[in-house]
Design a protein around this motif. Structure first.
Motif, PDB file in Angstrom:
ATOM      1  N   GLY A  37       0.812  -1.403  -0.072  1.00  0.00           N
ATOM      2  CA  GLY A  37      -0.055  -0.066   0.008  1.00  0.00           C
ATOM      3  C   GLY A  37       0.749   1.235   0.059  1.00  0.00           C
ATOM      4  N   TRP A  38       2.171   0.938  -0.285  1.00  0.00           N
ATOM      5  CA  TRP A  38       2.906   2.363  -0.296  1.00  0.00           C
ATOM      6  C   TRP A  38       2.928   3.101  -1.832  1.00  0.00           C
ATOM      7  CZ3 TRP A  38       7.879  -1.161   1.536  1.00  0.00           C
ATOM      8  CH2 TRP A  38       7.544  -1.428   2.997  1.00  0.00           C
ATOM      9  N   ASN A  39       3.115   4.231  -1.464  1.00  0.00           N
ATOM     10  CA  ASN A  39       3.036   5.140  -2.682  1.00  0.00           C
ATOM     11  C   ASN A  39       4.482   5.363  -3.475  1.00  0.00           C
ATOM     12  OD1 ASN A  39       0.257   5.965  -2.492  1.00  0.00           O
ATOM     13  ND2 ASN A  39       0.780   6.868  -0.586  1.00  0.00           N
ATOM     14  N   PRO A  40       4.558   4.860  -4.844  1.00  0.00           N
ATOM     15  CA  PRO A  40       5.767   4.652  -5.653  1.00  0.00           C
ATOM     16  C   PRO A  40       5.958   6.258  -6.132  1.00  0.00           C
ATOM     17  CG  PRO A  40       3.938   3.479  -6.813  1.00  0.00           C
ATOM     18  CD  PRO A  40       3.460   3.997  -5.513  1.00  0.00           C
ATOM     19  N   ALA A  41       7.318   6.480  -6.355  1.00  0.00           N
ATOM     20  CA  ALA A  41       7.803   7.795  -6.873  1.00  0.00           C
ATOM     21  C   ALA A  41       9.260   7.431  -7.266  1.00  0.00           C
ATOM     22  CB  ALA A  41       8.050   8.796  -5.597  1.00  0.00           C
ATOM     23  N   VAL A  42       9.676   8.298  -8.239  1.00  0.00           N
ATOM     24  CA  VAL A  42      10.784   8.441  -8.959  1.00  0.00           C
ATOM     25  C   VAL A  42      11.717   9.249  -8.528  1.00  0.00           C
ATOM     26  CG1 VAL A  42      12.134   8.053 -11.096  1.00  0.00           C
ATOM     27  CG2 VAL A  42       9.857   6.857 -10.739  1.00  0.00           C
ATOM     28  N   PRO A  83      20.350  10.209 -19.012  1.00  0.00           N
ATOM     29  CA  PRO A  83      20.720   9.068 -18.985  1.00  0.00           C
ATOM     30  C   PRO A  83      22.101   8.900 -18.074  1.00  0.00           C
ATOM     31  CG  PRO A  83      21.124  10.383 -21.022  1.00  0.00           C
ATOM     32  CD  PRO A  83      20.296  11.063 -19.976  1.00  0.00           C
ATOM     33  N   ASN A  84      22.578  10.034 -17.842  1.00  0.00           N
ATOM     34  CA  ASN A  84      23.904   9.691 -16.922  1.00  0.00           C
ATOM     35  C   ASN A  84      23.683  10.118 -15.665  1.00  0.00           C
ATOM     36  OD1 ASN A  84      25.358   9.197 -19.378  1.00  0.00           O
ATOM     37  ND2 ASN A  84      25.703  11.335 -19.642  1.00  0.00           N
ATOM     38  N   TYR A  85      22.209  10.192 -15.050  1.00  0.00           N
ATOM     39  CA  TYR A  85      22.177  10.462 -13.707  1.00  0.00           C
ATOM     40  C   TYR A  85      21.677   9.099 -12.797  1.00  0.00           C
ATOM     41  CZ  TYR A  85      21.745  15.587 -14.283  1.00  0.00           C
ATOM     42  OH  TYR A  85      21.789  17.021 -14.488  1.00  0.00           O
ATOM     43  N   VAL A  86      21.701   9.283 -11.417  1.00  0.00           N
ATOM     44  CA  VAL A  86      21.359   8.095 -10.848  1.00  0.00           C
ATOM     45  C   VAL A  86      20.071   8.224 -10.661  1.00  0.00           C
ATOM     46  CG1 VAL A  86      21.940   6.945  -8.645  1.00  0.00           C
ATOM     47  CG2 VAL A  86      23.625   8.385  -9.629  1.00  0.00           C
ATOM     48  N   VAL A  87      19.158   7.127 -10.845  1.00  0.00           N
ATOM     49  CA  VAL A  87      17.720   7.162 -10.876  1.00  0.00           C
ATOM     50  C   VAL A  87      17.380   6.164  -9.684  1.00  0.00           C
ATOM     51  CG1 VAL A  87      15.479   6.749 -11.962  1.00  0.00           C
ATOM     52  CG2 VAL A  87      17.522   7.635 -13.230  1.00  0.00           C
ATOM     53  N   ARG A  88      16.524   6.494  -8.706  1.00  0.00           N
ATOM     54  CA  ARG A  88      16.065   5.594  -8.004  1.00  0.00           C
ATOM     55  C   ARG A  88      14.525   5.491  -7.891  1.00  0.00           C
ATOM     56  NH1 ARG A  88      17.750   8.129  -1.888  1.00  0.00           N
ATOM     57  NH2 ARG A  88      16.588   9.847  -1.909  1.00  0.00           N
ATOM     58  N   PHE A  89      14.014   4.327  -7.272  1.00  0.00           N
ATOM     59  CA  PHE A  89      12.718   4.087  -7.121  1.00  0.00           C
ATOM     60  C   PHE A  89      12.576   4.315  -5.576  1.00  0.00           C
ATOM     61  CE2 PHE A  89       9.691   1.033  -4.928  1.00  0.00           C
ATOM     62  CZ  PHE A  89       8.521   1.553  -5.673  1.00  0.00           C
ATOM     63  N   VAL A  90      11.346   5.088  -5.005  1.00  0.00           N
ATOM     64  CA  VAL A  90      11.034   5.037  -3.868  1.00  0.00           C
ATOM     65  C   VAL A  90       9.578   4.712  -3.592  1.00  0.00           C
ATOM     66  CG1 VAL A  90      10.832   7.041  -1.690  1.00  0.00           C
ATOM     67  CG2 VAL A  90      12.763   7.121  -3.436  1.00  0.00           C
ATOM     68  N   ALA A  91       9.489   4.232  -2.078  1.00  0.00           N
ATOM     69  CA  ALA A  91       7.799   3.881  -1.902  1.00  0.00           C
ATOM     70  C   ALA A  91       7.587   4.677  -0.602  1.00  0.00           C
ATOM     71  CB  ALA A  91       8.009   2.436  -1.741  1.00  0.00           C
ATOM     72  N   TYR A  92       6.609   5.490  -0.343  1.00  0.00           N
ATOM     73  CA  TYR A  92       6.357   6.227   0.635  1.00  0.00           C
ATOM     74  C   TYR A  92       5.379   5.305   1.588  1.00  0.00           C
ATOM     75  CZ  TYR A  92       9.171   9.899  -1.034  1.00  0.00           C
ATOM     76  OH  TYR A  92      10.216  10.934  -1.708  1.00  0.00           O
ATOM     77  N   ASP A  93       5.471   5.161   2.873  1.00  0.00           N
ATOM     78  CA  ASP A  93       4.515   4.531   3.367  1.00  0.00           C
ATOM     79  C   ASP A  93       3.784   5.569   4.158  1.00  0.00           C
ATOM     80  OD1 ASP A  93       3.244   3.075   5.678  1.00  0.00           O
ATOM     81  OD2 ASP A  93       4.897   2.128   6.349  1.00  0.00           O
ATOM     82  N   ASN A  94       2.360   5.857   4.022  1.00  0.00           N
ATOM     83  CA  ASN A  94       1.657   6.574   4.714  1.00  0.00           C
ATOM     84  C   ASN A  94       1.527   6.474   5.936  1.00  0.00           C
ATOM     85  OD1 ASN A  94       1.043   7.847   2.256  1.00  0.00           O
ATOM     86  ND2 ASN A  94      -0.834   6.863   1.774  1.00  0.00           N
ATOM     87  N   TYR A  95       1.411   5.266   6.815  1.00  0.00           N
ATOM     88  CA  TYR A  95       1.293   5.106   8.010  1.00  0.00           C
ATOM     89  C   TYR A  95       2.393   5.549   8.854  1.00  0.00           C
ATOM     90  CZ  TYR A  95       0.149   2.524  12.218  1.00  0.00           C
ATOM     91  OH  TYR A  95       0.120   2.343  13.631  1.00  0.00           O
ATOM     92  N   GLN A  97       4.636   7.578   7.715  1.00  0.00           N
ATOM     93  CA  GLN A  97       5.185   8.763   7.266  1.00  0.00           C
ATOM     94  C   GLN A  97       6.599   8.976   7.043  1.00  0.00           C
ATOM     95  OE1 GLN A  97       3.369  11.661   9.766  1.00  0.00           O
ATOM     96  NE2 GLN A  97       1.436  11.373   9.357  1.00  0.00           N
ATOM     97  N   SER A  98       7.102   7.815   6.308  1.00  0.00           N
ATOM     98  CA  SER A  98       8.620   7.889   5.910  1.00  0.00           C
ATOM     99  C   SER A  98       8.637   6.878   4.588  1.00  0.00           C
ATOM    100  CB  SER A  98       9.351   7.221   7.003  1.00  0.00           C
ATOM    101  OG  SER A  98       9.026   5.803   7.504  1.00  0.00           O
ATOM    102  N   GLN A  99       9.760   6.685   4.289  1.00  0.00           N
ATOM    103  CA  GLN A  99       9.904   5.871   2.982  1.00  0.00           C
ATOM    104  C   GLN A  99      10.092   4.478   3.647  1.00  0.00           C
ATOM    105  OE1 GLN A  99      13.841   6.561   1.278  1.00  0.00           O
ATOM    106  NE2 GLN A  99      13.014   8.523   0.657  1.00  0.00           N
TER     107      GLN A  99
END
Length: 109
Positions: A37-42, A83-95, A97-99
């Motif tokens: 149930g976490w909210n994905p972000a890039v 293309p030359n940057y670091v890309v990460r996936f993040v999932a935020y936990d609403n409960y 209130q953190s990653q």
């Protein structure tokens, strides 16, 4: 930022001590985050600024997104734009209130 002597790459976060994820492993991690149930972000950052605390967000978090393919397409769009940057996936936990989860998908140049 230290260099991992076993992988010959820079260590960014917890999962960076491991070999790079395969596409299937990335998909599974995103599916796990969505199932929680976490909210994905890039997020992305230039490799020279990796040790800074601030990463740029690729759009807004995808609140309520349940489709793994939609998240993967946003990750790829970010990687194509930077293309030359670091890309990460993040999932935020609403409960909590953190990653709940974050990992680097593309390590940049």
């Amino acid at each position: 930022m230290a260099v991992n002597p076993y992988l010959g790459s820079k260590r960014y976060e917890t999962f960076s001590y491991l070999p790079a994820f395969t596409p299937e492993q990335v998909r599974n991690q995103i599916a796990y985050a969505i199932a929680q149930g976490w909210n994905p972000a890039v997020e992305y950052v230039h490799p020279e600024e990796i040790s800074d605390n601030y990463w740029h967000m690729w759009g807004l978090p995808m609140f309520g997104e349940e489709n793994v393919d939609t998240v993967l397409s946003e990750i790829e769009a970010c990687h194509r734009a930077f293309p030359n940057y670091v890309v990460r996936f993040v999932a935020y936990d609403n409960y909590a209130q953190s990653q709940g989860l974050s990992f680097v998908v593309h390590r940049g140049a």
